[in-house]
Write an enzyme that holds these catalytic residues in place. Structure first.
Site, PDB file in Angstrom:
ATOM      1  N   ASP A  92       1.988   0.438  -2.846  1.00 23.11           N
ATOM      2  CA  ASP A  92       2.714  -0.587  -2.578  1.00 23.11           C
ATOM      3  C   ASP A  92       4.072   0.325  -3.803  1.00 23.11           C
ATOM      4  OD1 ASP A  92       0.962   0.988  -5.365  1.00 23.11           O
ATOM      5  OD2 ASP A  92       2.428  -1.049  -7.116  1.00 23.11           O
ATOM      6  N   GLU A 156      -0.024   0.287  -7.958  1.00 15.42           N
ATOM      7  CA  GLU A 156      -0.023   0.988  -9.014  1.00 15.42           C
ATOM      8  C   GLU A 156       1.450   0.913  -9.426  1.00 15.42           C
ATOM      9  OE1 GLU A 156       1.218   4.712 -10.678  1.00 15.42           O
ATOM     10  OE2 GLU A 156       2.936   3.715  -9.210  1.00 15.42           O
TER      11      GLU A 156
END
Length: 454
Positions: A92, A156
């Site tokens: 991500d 994250e």
């Protein structure tokens, strides 16, 4: 880079790595469905899973984590009796911010002046490619000498804790003798560095309400309580006159005793405008690696264009507190919440909502894994001695892994050196750094396996 078979193999694999990174960067995998479709993250997760299967990983799984995102897991068995090493990265990414400010499209990997530009190129899709390159180089030169687990996280950057909660519920999944977190970076381009400390973080949404609705500023201004003005006062209370963070009850005087970070270097790295001073006291390293730091990430308020002459009834801000190593993120959250409530003026109604949290981290740099990494770095960066630095950012999973596996040795390396400009527009990665760190990781796995046999 000193010529050796692993380095030569990595060099030969770089065109393939560039093509794969371009495919991965093309996914707009921002883990916030309010900004980009969830399908972008799901497609990126599927790509990572396919890449692991292609490399011969077993038990490859796309894990649905409690925060609604997906992490990708795979296992590559090593020789009998070999230690297990967990390799971490996240797929991500941060949103692109002002796309018009990018010199090339943020989700299109672009070559420019010896670097590859694109969102996630360094943070941390490039980190996943670093792991693949290291493993491919080992396969081409005698095989992978350890059992490898890979985990690629899907949230994250949001700090919503999905993978942490998943690991806590299934502690056997990520158990390992050593962990390499591929989400840090060298202190300077070309200077081999491991990250010894991370600040934690807490993320709060602060809402202030004063009126049932907006009022005409000419008719009511001067007596009617302005929610936006109240919010500004609260936010200002979080900084001292010199700009240092001041949360009531939260210590902010720790010092850093590792590598030095000169003000001149920091001004260059941070691109501080001429004539503008730095904030806070103590050394730069004290301020960014050893002490807490408040940042106002966003404010909901009328834009200048189209604003009306009104007293604002409501205002809202998103506030980030980076928590220093040695402090508890939960306690810091409590103190920050109490500070906001105490400093809200005029009896205004205030609501504080926590939307993310991660604990700070401190590694044991005396462990055998650090010796193995130092030797590996000396091969990948001839003539350079491995340095130890801190990082002001947060990787919440580190503390979860340290708690679940207290005997595991955790190292942090990666591609996010200052020129990478992670989280900003025009993020990029140095392909030379990608190659060197891939060589270093491959040699680390060899050294670590050997250290466990002795």
């Amino acid at each position: 880079m000193t010529a050796n078979p692993i380095a030569e193999t990595v060099t030969s694999l770089m065109p393939r790595a560039r093509a794969e990174l371009a495919e991965l960067v093309a996914f707009r995998s921002v883990a916030d469905p309010a900004q980009f479709p969830k399908s972008e993250c799901e497609a990126a997760a599927a790509w990572v899973a396919d890449a692991l299967r292609t490399e011969g990983f077993q038990d490859v799984a796309v894990l649905d984590t409690p925060d609604g995102t997906q992490s990708v897991y795979g296992l590559l068995p090593g020789p009998e009796g070999a230690p297990t090493v967990l390799l971490y990265a996240h797929y991500d990414v941060q949103p692109p911010l002002d796309e018009a400010a990018w010199l090339s499209p943020p989700f299109e990997l672009t070559d420019r002046e010896g670097r590859w530009y694109g969102r996630g190129a360094a943070d941390c899709k490039g980190g996943f490619l670093m792991h693949l390159l290291a493993l491919r180089a080992l396969k081409a030169n005698g095989g992978v000498p350890v059992t490898v687990k890979v985990i690629a996280e899907g949230s994250e950057e949001q700090g919503t804790g999905g993978l942490e909660r998943y690991a806590e519920a299934r502690p056997e999944l990520l158990a390992a003798d050593s962990v390499v977190i591929g989400d840090a970076g060298n202190f300077r381009l070309g200077l081999p560095t491991v990250t010894a400390t991370l600040r934690g973080m807490t993320l709060l949404r602060v809402q202030i309400d004063t009126l049932q609705g907006n009022l005409h500023s000419g008719q009511f201004g001067g007596a009617a309580p302005d929610a936006l003005a109240a919010l500004i006062r609260v936010l200002d209370s979080l900084r001292a006159e010199d700009g240092s963070t001041t949360v009531d009850g939260l210590a902010a005087d720790a010092t850093w005793d590792g590598i030095d970070y000169t003000e001149a270097d920091f001004r260059k790295d941070a691109k501080v405008l001429d004539g503008v001073g730095l904030i806070g006291g103590g050394s730069v390293a004290d301020r960014i690696w050893a002490r807490p730091a408040i940042t106002v990430l966003g404010i909901d308020a009328p834009s200048v264009v189209g604003a009306t002459p009104s007293v604002q009834a409501s205002a809202r801000a998103l506030v980030s507190l980076r928590v220093a190593p040695g402090q508890d993120a939960g306690e810091a959250t409590r103190l920050l919440t109490e500070h906001v409530e105490k400093h809200t003026p005029w009896g205004a109604r205030v609501a504080v909502e926590q939307i993310g949290q991660g604990q700070p981290f401190r590694a044991d740099t005396s462990s055998p894994a650090y010796t193995a990494m130092a030797e590996a770095m000396s091969v990948a960066y001839p003539g350079q001695e491995m340095q130890t630095a801190g990082q002001g950012g947060s990787i919440p999973l580190c503390n979860t892994l340290a708690a679940l596996y207290p005997q595991a040795e955790i190292l942090l390396i990666g591609l996010s050196e200052p020129e990478a400009q992670i989280h900003a527009v025009n993020e990029s990665v140095s392909p030379d750094e990608l190659a060197r760190l891939s060589v270093a990781e491959a040699h680390f796995l060899i050294n670590y396996a050997r250290s466990k046999q002795s």
